[in-house]
Design a protein around this motif. Structure first.
Motif, short mmCIF file in Angstrom:
data_model
loop_
_atom_site.label_atom_id
_atom_site.label_comp_id
_atom_site.label_asym_id
_atom_site.label_seq_id
_atom_site.Cartn_x
_atom_site.Cartn_y
_atom_site.Cartn_z
N ASP A 135 -4.87 4.42 -4.61
CA ASP A 135 -3.53 4.21 -4.06
C ASP A 135 -2.62 3.88 -5.24
O ASP A 135 -3.03 3.21 -6.19
N ASN A 192 -4.48 0.55 7.74
CA ASN A 192 -4.10 -0.67 7.02
C ASN A 192 -3.63 -1.79 7.95
O ASN A 192 -3.12 -2.80 7.50
N VAL A 250 -5.77 -2.94 -1.00
CA VAL A 250 -5.30 -1.56 -1.14
C VAL A 250 -6.50 -0.68 -1.42
O VAL A 250 -7.50 -1.13 -1.99
N GLY A 304 0.82 -1.19 0.00
CA GLY A 304 0.00 0.00 0.00
C GLY A 304 0.86 1.24 0.00
O GLY A 304 2.02 1.20 0.44
#
Lengths: 331, 419
Positions: free
Chosen positions: B302, B353, B298, B275
């Motif tokens: 991104d 994340n 992701v 990511g």
């Protein structure tokens, strides 16, 4: 360089040639001298001996040297253009060694057909050699020039060995052989002029008519063909015509080196690469050069006469080296 | 109707080596055809056959309806002119004289240059914008200028069809565009042009037709607007391309991605957890090593997501700027479960994340091998007060393999594949 200037140069070369020819008539052993030249305009006033010297000895010799000089230089210019190689000379296809072998065969075998024996043999052998080389250099229906060059060199070496062998076996004929190989005009006669002339009258116009094709070769064979030039046919015709010219020259004068190599180089420096001017200019300069070489060969060690071939090589080689070192453009 | 150029059942071989195999095509007057293909595909040979420098084994070529077998060499050269790659020629001749040589097919022996010849040369000088060199020796020109003179020489032949064999290959970009603009101009004058090019983008911007040649066969043909797209170009060159739109010409613009095209049977499959751009480089490396790759999770937009989509890699996407939803978490597990290995790219960890590490833990529980690099354990990259590092350590305790370098990792996977 402008086209008019190129034409002026060619005109100047013609004038030089004509003046040289007149001057040359007045030089040599015998009674007729330069100061007597004017009387040439009134042949009736000449003594019989003077007439003989002029018309039977000097004039045919003069014409032969002019024709041979023209043929060698023109052929050299054509072949250098065709092969795109500056080191090519008229003898590249083995013509000179073939002619020499012919002459040696004629001398050793003792066959005699009159004055024509030696020229005939050397002419036939020279031609046979050329066609052998052309045949060896041909692959399919194409003539790759680099293979042709190598074939010419190889055959040349082979025949040089035959010449050495002939000289080894020659015994008392050695003198005659050496003279022939070194080249000269001492046995000039009208008969020789007459036998030679047809080749020139036919060969020169054919060659000149291919000036444009030769120009396109400067761009490479591939481009030339794409522009409509029949490349293989052109090569074949030019190789055959120049071979005939050179074989004819060799048969009457022996091997005269360097004229056919150096003269086109000089012209290329002066006038450029365009064959429409390069060819005639080479022809006229070549004539003058060989004419003067003959004059010197007769006079330098008077009364001994030097072989012209020796003289042209002695003068030509250093001059050629000089040219190569000073010239940086083009080839 | 009769075509400007028509090729039927053309076969050609050099001895045993087959170069062209059953080539057929028709070209309309005024088309500008770009021929593309890898080295040795027979492009140059085709041009040589069309200009009569080589003769086909079988098949025929028709120019404006005329069978070329019935044309003399000169007539052929009045119809078709060709310009080669060259040109390191060091001619002493003035450019005007070089261009005048192009008039050769229109001359008879001994014929003098007439006003028509001069007009033709002047016209060629003007079109190629070479007037200023007319009286300069050819050898003094630069490569691009020489090539323009050679095009002028070809134009002096007044051909209906102009062939070009990689005319721009040795030239700098300005001169390449110069040449292409001249050709574009000629096309507007109804001259049919066929050119072999190596630069897809020159073809895309200036030609109106493309022809793809591969191993002696025409594999693809058509209008540039319709038929020139990344899938065909990739197929042709076996290289992956990125297709964009050129901002001015609005024609497709191709960028090679520097990756050999996807291998039919990958030796291993890897799921990449990344990511924020941390994974882009690894995607390329894995693909080049011959592995298949999937990516996730992701966020949309991104840079890793964009790269994965461009490379055609399966990717699990979450909405922009959103935490990972349970639904997507489950889908990601299903996607990653198809891979042999899971690789966690070194990158920043935040609350957004962190769930990607839970993904890795779930996968490890299902028996997947987890790999990451020593770098991942760097505390400076952890914005979760140690939570991320703890999870990574947990993975390591359960036999996740930690590598000091990426090459070591690749070697490890390759060794596995050999077993």
């Amino acid at each position: 360089m402008k086209i008019t200037k190129k034409r002026q140069i060619i005109l100047a070369l013609i004038i030089i040639l004509v003046l040289s020819m007149v001057f040359s008539l007045g030089i040599g052993g015998g009674r007729f001298q330069i100061s007597d030249l004017l009387s040439f305009l009134q042949p009736s006033s000449l003594l019989p001996t003077e007439k003989t010297i002029l018309f039977e000895i000097r004039l045919p010799r003069l014409i032969l040297s002019v024709l041979v000089g023209a043929a060698l230089s023109l052929s050299g210019a054509v072949l250098q253009g065709l092969f795109q190689n500056p080191l090519v000379d008229p003898y590249v296809l083995g013509i000179s060694s073939g002619g020499a072998v012919g002459a040696i065969v004629a001398i050793l075998s003792g066959i005699s057909l009159g004055f024509i024996t030696l020229p005939l043999f050397s002419f036939l052998f020279a031609l046979a050699t050329t066609f052998l080389v052309l045949r060896l250099g041909q692959i399919g229906h194409k003539m790759p020039l680099e293979i042709m060059l190598l074939a010419g060199v190889a055959i040349g070496f082979f025949f040089s060995a035959l010449i050495s062998l002939g000289m080894f076996l020659a015994g008392e004929n050695l003198h005659q052989m050496v003279f022939w190989i070194m080249g000269g005009f001492w046995n000039s006669s009208w008969n020789k002029v007459y036998t030679l002339l047809p080749f020139f009258l036919i060969g020169f116009p054919i060659i000149f008519s291919y000036s444009r094709e030769l120009n396109t070769f400067l761009l490479g064979e591939k481009v030339a063909e794409s522009m409509g030039v029949e490349v293989e046919k052109t090569k074949k015709i030019l190789l055959i015509v120049t071979s005939l010219l050179v074989a004819a020259s060799v048969s009457v004068s022996g091997v005269i080196g360097f004229v056919g190599l150096v003269v086109p180089h000089i012209i290329r420096i002066i006038i450029g690469e365009d064959h429409r001017q390069l060819l005639p200019a080479s022809l006229f300069l070549g004539s003058s050069v060989l004419l003067w070489a003959d004059i010197f060969s007769r006079t330098l060690l008077h009364p001994v006469e030097l072989p012209v071939g020796v003289l042209t090589s002695l003068m030509g080689a250093p001059f050629f080296i000089y040219l190569l070192r000073r010239k940086k453009k083009g080839w | 109707m009769s075509f400007s150029l028509s090729v039927k059942n053309l076969f050609f071989s050099y001895g045993d080596r087959k170069v062209l195999h059953n080539v057929n095509f028709n070209i309309q007057k005024g088309d500008f055809v770009g021929i593309l293909g890898p080295n040795g595909s027979g492009k140059s040979t085709l041009l040589h056959l069309l200009s009569g420098l080589l003769m086909p084994d079988t098949g025929s070529i028709f120019i404006s309806g005329k069978n070329t077998q019935e044309l003399s060499r000169k007539n052929w050269s009045q119809e078709i002119a060709i310009v080669f790659q060259e040109t390191n020629l060091n001619l002493d001749l003035e450019c005007y004289d070089v261009i005048m040589m192009g008039r050769f097919p229109h001359w008879r022996r001994w014929q003098k240059e007439n006003q028509q010849d001069i007009d033709s040369v002047l016209n060629a000088l003007q079109i190629t914008n070479t007037q200023q060199f007319a009286n300069r020796p050819f050898r003094e020109l630069s490569g691009g200028e020489k090539q323009r003179v050679m095009i002028a020489r070809a134009l002096a032949q007044e051909p209906n069809i102009l062939l070009l064999d990689e005319p721009t290959s040795h030239l700098d970009i300005l001169h390449q565009l110069d040449i292409m603009r001249i050709l574009f101009l000629l096309q507007k004058k109804d001259i049919t042009i066929l050119g072999v090019f190596h630069d897809i983008n020159l073809v895309s911007q200036f030609c109106n037709q493309v022809m793809f040649l591969k191993k002696g066969v025409i594999v693809h043909r058509g209008l540039v607007g319709k038929s020139l797209h990344a899938p065909q170009v990739e197929e042709l060159f076996d290289v992956e391309f990125l297709e964009e739109i050129h901002p001015y010409s609005l024609r497709p613009f191709f960028m090679p991605l520097g990756i050999v095209k996807k291998i039919e049977s990958p030796s291993a499959s890897i799921h990449l957890i990344c990511g924020g751009g941390s994974g882009s480089n690894f995607m390329k490396e894995f693909l080049e090593a011959g592995f298949s790759v999937s990516v996730g999770i992701v966020n949309q937009f991104d840079s890793d997501q964009e790269m994965a989509s461009k490379l055609g890699i399966p990717v699990m996407i979450e909405k922009p700027f959103s935490p990972i939803s349970d639904d997507n978490f489950q889908k990601a597990i299903n996607l990653a479960a198809q891979s042999d290995y899971i690789f966690i790219a070194p990158g920043y960890w935040g609350r957004g994340n962190l769930k990607n590490l839970d993904l890795a833990i779930s996968l490890q529980e299902r028996g997947k091998k987890i790999f990451f690099l020593q770098d991942s354990l760097d505390r400076n990259w952890d914005y979760t007060e140690g939570l991320a590092i703890n999870k990574l350590n947990l993975l390591a305790q359960h036999h996740a393999e930690v590598f000091s370098s990426f090459t070591e990792l690749i070697d490890r996977i390759k060794k596995d594949c050999l077993k």
